[in-house]
Design a protein around this motif. Structure first.
Motif, PDB file in Angstrom:
ATOM      1  N   GLU A 187      -3.051   3.728  -0.615  1.00 46.95           N
ATOM      2  CA  GLU A 187      -2.087   4.720  -1.160  1.00 46.95           C
ATOM      3  C   GLU A 187      -2.817   5.858  -2.382  1.00 46.95           C
ATOM      4  N   PHE A 241       6.915   8.530   4.381  1.00 50.10           N
ATOM      5  CA  PHE A 241       5.332   8.572   3.858  1.00 50.10           C
ATOM      6  C   PHE A 241       5.267   9.996   5.347  1.00 50.10           C
ATOM      7  N   HIS A 299       2.672   8.509  -2.249  1.00 42.06           N
ATOM      8  CA  HIS A 299       3.986   8.278  -2.225  1.00 42.06           C
ATOM      9  C   HIS A 299       4.207   8.917  -2.823  1.00 42.06           C
ATOM     10  N   PHE A 321      -2.163   6.635   2.856  1.00 45.67           N
ATOM     11  CA  PHE A 321      -0.825   6.905   2.134  1.00 45.67           C
ATOM     12  C   PHE A 321      -0.768   7.544   1.215  1.00 45.67           C
ATOM     13  N   THR A 334      -4.457   0.385  -4.314  1.00 46.44           N
ATOM     14  CA  THR A 334      -4.109   1.710  -4.628  1.00 46.44           C
ATOM     15  C   THR A 334      -5.331   2.191  -5.660  1.00 46.44           C
ATOM     16  N   TYR A 342      -0.421  -6.100  -0.314  1.00 47.40           N
ATOM     17  CA  TYR A 342      -0.206  -4.646  -1.074  1.00 47.40           C
ATOM     18  C   TYR A 342      -0.371  -5.235  -2.338  1.00 47.40           C
TER      19      TYR A 342
END
Length: 488
Positions: free
Chosen positions: A311, A118, A73, A71, A270, A227
């Motif tokens: 992410e 997204f 952000h 992903f 992340t 997450y």
């Protein structure tokens, strides 16, 4: 295939993010970053949605198909005043598509008054929604533009702002989930009422919790995915030390320790390249030395069998310098008082990430066919004093060294010279692959990077818009990122 709902919302005592297999609910509060576990818990209790155990249903889990998702952000919280348009959406999307990036989802978040979106090559965008009425029009634009360019989107509800109402959430989800651009992913259902009525997959963004809260029978045993629980801190070291996977393995271990019927690879985490902010209400730097971005990608690739979601933080958070994009095109596209992002492009970080994204998603590093030197450095020595800055040096200013960092992508053996001002250093016979090299910043002036092969110079690049300086009016611990490629 189910709708992806990626909710980030603060629950007492944690921040929760929700993802639907075709719909996603999410929530984020940037003010929570860099708080310790106890501080986070006390902070979120004051402004959290009250999501307790009885609101969630049975644990219905299944194994994934092995697909990896990356992903991106994207913060649009500073686009409200300046009318972020359909053309603006298309511009951001096309910049990513032009680089042939293998990003699964492009996340757009509006902080405080916000929504998340997204976008990506698996073609999804997560829209982080707050309470403001204008946000619905933005989401409609995003769905429309995404469909036009061949991408998908999904909604991410920001429950720090969005109404903490199950019925309202379901109404939003049902309004968009049937549109052509709706992103879907294989997975189970979650979050009892919303799961049941929308068919969703729950990915929580959790702060400050320990193993006991996630044991079988606890109020949090319903999670479909988890997450990274230390705010966005899994992307950066939280002190004067190198980034490790300690946080990742801890939280992944919590999931593994839960004695219930769960599917594999529930942990989400992340990756980022930099973080520096310099406002009167937050003034800190997180250590980006030792090739943080590359090191972090290498870590995630090494543990890819344990991961499904990664992410990238972020596309355009200029206020915290953690952007992968080219930087703001004007002062209107960044928070008021931001003095450190103009003229500091970061798209080189995004370009080099293509190599690692491909490796994460496929399990194999791609062949390097183009010779490129990526380089980055701060604009002034860490220890000097600014002439006119009303604020002190940021917390963590002494966690960084005065260094020119480079990543040399060699298609075959090459020689490289790095130079700043009058100081230079050569590196001969660098092998095929990615070579991480650096030099200390011992002189002031322009930066030059060179590469030669078989006695022929193939790269000789000196950016004209940047100099390493010793006299400054304002502190700036952001990174200038450049790159230069040979014509092969």
């Amino acid at each position: 295939m189910r709708v992806v709902i990626f909710p980030f919302f603060l629950t007492a005592p944690f921040l929760l993010g929700l993802v639907l297999p075709s719909l996603s609910v999410a929530k984020h509060d940037s003010s929570l970053r860099r708080f310790g576990k106890r501080e986070i818990q006390s902070k979120v209790k004051t402004n959290a949605c009250n999501a307790t155990g009885h609101a969630f249903g049975d644990n219905v889990h299944q194994k994934r198909d092995g697909t990896k998702y990356v992903f991106m952000h994207h913060i649009v919280g500073n686009t409200y005043v300046y009318e972020y348009t359909r053309d603006s959406w298309a511009n951001d999307l096309n910049q990513i598509r032009a680089k042939d990036m293998q990003v699964s989802c492009f996340i757009i978040q509006i902080l405080h008054h916000s929504y998340n979106v997204f976008f990506g090559d698996s073609d999804a965008v997560a829209l982080n929604v707050g309470r403001d009425s204008w946000q619905r029009n933005r989401i409609e634009d995003a769905y429309s533009v995404a469909a036009a360019v061949g991408m998908s989107v999904f909604i991410s509800f920001d429950y720090t702002s969005f109404d903490c109402s199950v019925d309202n959430t379901i109404q939003w989800v049902d309004s968009f989930k049937g549109l052509p651009a709706q992103f879907k992913v294989n997975g189970p259902v979650g979050w009892q009422t919303i799961r049941t009525k929308t068919g969703g997959f729950l990915m929580p963004f959790i702060y400050g919790n320990d193993d006991q809260q996630f044991k079988k029978g606890s109020s949090y045993g319903f999670l479909d995915s988890w997450y990274c629980s230390v705010s966005w801190g899994c992307a950066w070291p939280q002190g004067n030390y190198d980034k490790t996977t300690g946080d990742d393995h801890y939280y992944d271990g919590v999931i593994e320790s839960i004695d219930m019927n769960i599917f594999e690879n529930r942990y989400a985490t992340t990756v980022s390249s930099w973080l520096y902010t310099h406002y009167n209400y937050k003034n800190f730097y997180l250590r980006g030395d030792e090739w943080l971005l590359i090191t972090r990608w290498e870590q995630l690739i090494s543990m890819r069998d344990q991961l499904t979601f990664v992410e990238m933080v972020t596309w355009n958070d200029y206020g915290e310098s953690d952007y992968f994009g080219p930087g703001p095109s004007s002062s209107d596209l960044q928070p008021y008082g931001t003095t450190w992002a103009n003229g500091f492009p970061h798209n080189g970080f995004f370009d080099l990430s293509a190599y690692y994204i491909a490796a994460f998603k496929t399990g194999t590093y791609p062949q390097i066919t183009k010779d490129t030197i990526y380089f980055w450095l701060r604009p002034h020595p860490a220890g000097i004093n600014a002439n006119k800055d009303p604020l002190p040096k940021p917390e963590g200013w002494d966690w960084t060294s005065d260094t020119l960092w480079t990543a040399v992508f060699c298609s075959s053996t090459c020689n490289v010279t790095l130079q700043v001002g009058v100081y230079s250093q050569g590196f001969n016979n660098l092998p095929h692959g990615v070579n991480k090299i650096s030099i200390p910043l011992k002189a002031l002036g322009f930066v030059t990077v060179k590469m030669s092969k078989n006695g022929q110079q193939v790269i000789n690049h000196t950016p004209s818009d940047f100099q390493y300086r010793e006299s400054i009016d304002h502190y700036n611990y952001n990174a200038y990122v450049g790159s230069a490629s040979a014509d092969n």
